[in-house]
Design a protein around this motif. Structure first.
Motif, PDB file in Angstrom:
ATOM      1  N   THR A   1       0.670  -1.229  -0.152  1.00  0.00           N
ATOM      2  CA  THR A   1       0.083   0.014   0.056  1.00  0.00           C
ATOM      3  C   THR A   1       0.722   1.169  -0.079  1.00  0.00           C
ATOM      4  N   ASP A   2       0.424   2.510  -0.483  1.00  0.00           N
ATOM      5  CA  ASP A   2       1.031   3.781  -0.369  1.00  0.00           C
ATOM      6  C   ASP A   2       1.302   4.144   0.808  1.00  0.00           C
ATOM      7  N   ALA A   3       0.569   3.725   1.852  1.00  0.00           N
ATOM      8  CA  ALA A   3       0.876   4.186   3.335  1.00  0.00           C
ATOM      9  C   ALA A   3       1.706   3.414   3.897  1.00  0.00           C
ATOM     10  N   GLY A   4       1.917   2.072   3.580  1.00  0.00           N
ATOM     11  CA  GLY A   4       2.938   1.185   3.788  1.00  0.00           C
ATOM     12  C   GLY A   4       4.433   1.465   3.475  1.00  0.00           C
ATOM     13  N   ARG A   5       4.348   1.971   2.147  1.00  0.00           N
ATOM     14  CA  ARG A   5       5.597   2.476   1.571  1.00  0.00           C
ATOM     15  C   ARG A   5       5.953   3.498   2.178  1.00  0.00           C
ATOM     16  N   LYS A   6       5.264   4.470   2.671  1.00  0.00           N
ATOM     17  CA  LYS A   6       5.307   6.046   3.089  1.00  0.00           C
ATOM     18  C   LYS A   6       6.022   5.535   4.442  1.00  0.00           C
ATOM     19  N   PHE A   7       5.494   4.674   5.354  1.00  0.00           N
ATOM     20  CA  PHE A   7       5.936   4.375   6.512  1.00  0.00           C
ATOM     21  C   PHE A   7       7.020   3.741   6.742  1.00  0.00           C
ATOM     22  N   ALA A   8       7.457   2.911   5.781  1.00  0.00           N
ATOM     23  CA  ALA A   8       8.745   2.226   5.732  1.00  0.00           C
ATOM     24  C   ALA A   8       9.815   3.257   5.378  1.00  0.00           C
ATOM     25  N   ASP A   9       9.618   4.214   4.534  1.00  0.00           N
ATOM     26  CA  ASP A   9      10.530   5.337   4.343  1.00  0.00           C
ATOM     27  C   ASP A   9      10.466   6.197   5.865  1.00  0.00           C
ATOM     28  N   LEU A  10       9.385   6.509   6.529  1.00  0.00           N
ATOM     29  CA  LEU A  10       9.674   7.360   7.579  1.00  0.00           C
ATOM     30  C   LEU A  10      10.529   6.627   8.718  1.00  0.00           C
ATOM     31  N   GLN A  11      10.128   5.239   8.876  1.00  0.00           N
ATOM     32  CA  GLN A  11      11.084   4.235   9.594  1.00  0.00           C
ATOM     33  C   GLN A  11      12.402   4.353   9.298  1.00  0.00           C
ATOM     34  N   GLY A  12      12.705   4.132   7.886  1.00  0.00           N
ATOM     35  CA  GLY A  12      14.128   4.237   7.492  1.00  0.00           C
ATOM     36  C   GLY A  12      14.988   5.718   7.953  1.00  0.00           C
ATOM     37  N   TRP A  13      14.224   6.598   7.782  1.00  0.00           N
ATOM     38  CA  TRP A  13      14.800   8.033   7.937  1.00  0.00           C
ATOM     39  C   TRP A  13      15.058   8.274   9.498  1.00  0.00           C
ATOM     40  N   MET A  14      13.974   7.797  10.362  1.00  0.00           N
ATOM     41  CA  MET A  14      14.111   7.980  11.671  1.00  0.00           C
ATOM     42  C   MET A  14      15.098   6.977  12.278  1.00  0.00           C
ATOM     43  N   ASN A  15      15.311   5.819  11.952  1.00  0.00           N
ATOM     44  CA  ASN A  15      16.316   4.868  12.142  1.00  0.00           C
ATOM     45  C   ASN A  15      17.677   5.470  12.079  1.00  0.00           C
ATOM     46  N   GLN A  16      17.767   6.104  10.859  1.00  0.00           N
ATOM     47  CA  GLN A  16      19.141   6.497  10.506  1.00  0.00           C
ATOM     48  C   GLN A  16      19.378   7.894  11.429  1.00  0.00           C
ATOM     49  N   TYR A  17      18.483   8.739  11.682  1.00  0.00           N
ATOM     50  CA  TYR A  17      18.583   9.775  12.664  1.00  0.00           C
ATOM     51  C   TYR A  17      19.016   9.326  13.892  1.00  0.00           C
ATOM     52  N   ILE A  18      18.374   8.313  14.564  1.00  0.00           N
ATOM     53  CA  ILE A  18      18.570   7.892  15.667  1.00  0.00           C
ATOM     54  C   ILE A  18      20.065   7.326  15.978  1.00  0.00           C
TER      55      ILE A  18
END
Length: 167
Positions: free
Chosen positions: A131-148
């Motif tokens: 889903t579009d929401a699922g793909r967006k969330f995977a991006d969000l998760q990846g970016w926040m993981n990198q940040y942390i």
């Protein structure tokens, strides 16, 4: 000290994180970020709660972790994925808004002098979201993981119950 622990579902992240906390503190804090979405999720949460003994102080906070006063404590933050889910949903699936809020909240949270053991999921390593929401969330998760991970003093990747030191 910030120790970032990531890995896939059922990779041993929580067990490893809680042992790390008990190795450095007699009475650590377990900071749970999950909302109760349904009965199945409630049962999973209860299983987690039952696995911790009386040495643990349990705190539940879905979004605003920076309001918690945890100075001098050892905290297991479980987990970034569920915390981000709450921010993502409440920001109407807007990745930029959720990421901005998450970074701001995290920055305020880590201003405290405490030991933080923070658990996250590597969801981008699994099946491509349908889903579009699922793909967006995977991006969000990846970016926040990198940040942390960049902010962390130590980083561990859990694979099949084995801790692999990244940093």
């Amino acid at each position: 000290m910030i120790h970032y622990i990531s890995g896939g579902q059922r990779s041993g992240k929580s067990a490893y994180a809680t042992q790390q906390a008990l190795d450095i503190a007699d009475n650590p804090v377990y900071l749970a970020t999950s909302r109760i979405w349904d009965q199945d999720h409630q049962a999973r949460i209860q299983l987690h709660k039952n696995s911790r003994d009386t040495r643990w102080e349990n705190i539940e906070e879905e979004k605003y972790v920076s309001k918690l006063q945890l100075e001098g404590r050892t905290v297991v933050f479980d987990c970034v994925t569920l915390w981000l889910t709450n921010l993502f949903v409440d920001n109407h699936y807007d990745v930029e808004a959720a990421l901005k809020e998450a970074k701001r909240e995290f920055e305020q949270f880590i201003q405290q002098d405490f030991n933080l053991i923070i658990i996250s999921n590597e969801i981008g390593m699994g099946v491509h979201a349908s889903t579009d929401a699922g793909r967006k969330f995977a991006d969000l998760q990846g970016w926040m993981n990198q940040y942390i991970a960049k902010k962390a003093d130590k980083a561990t990747l859990m694979v099949s119950g084995l801790p692999l030191t990244l940093k």
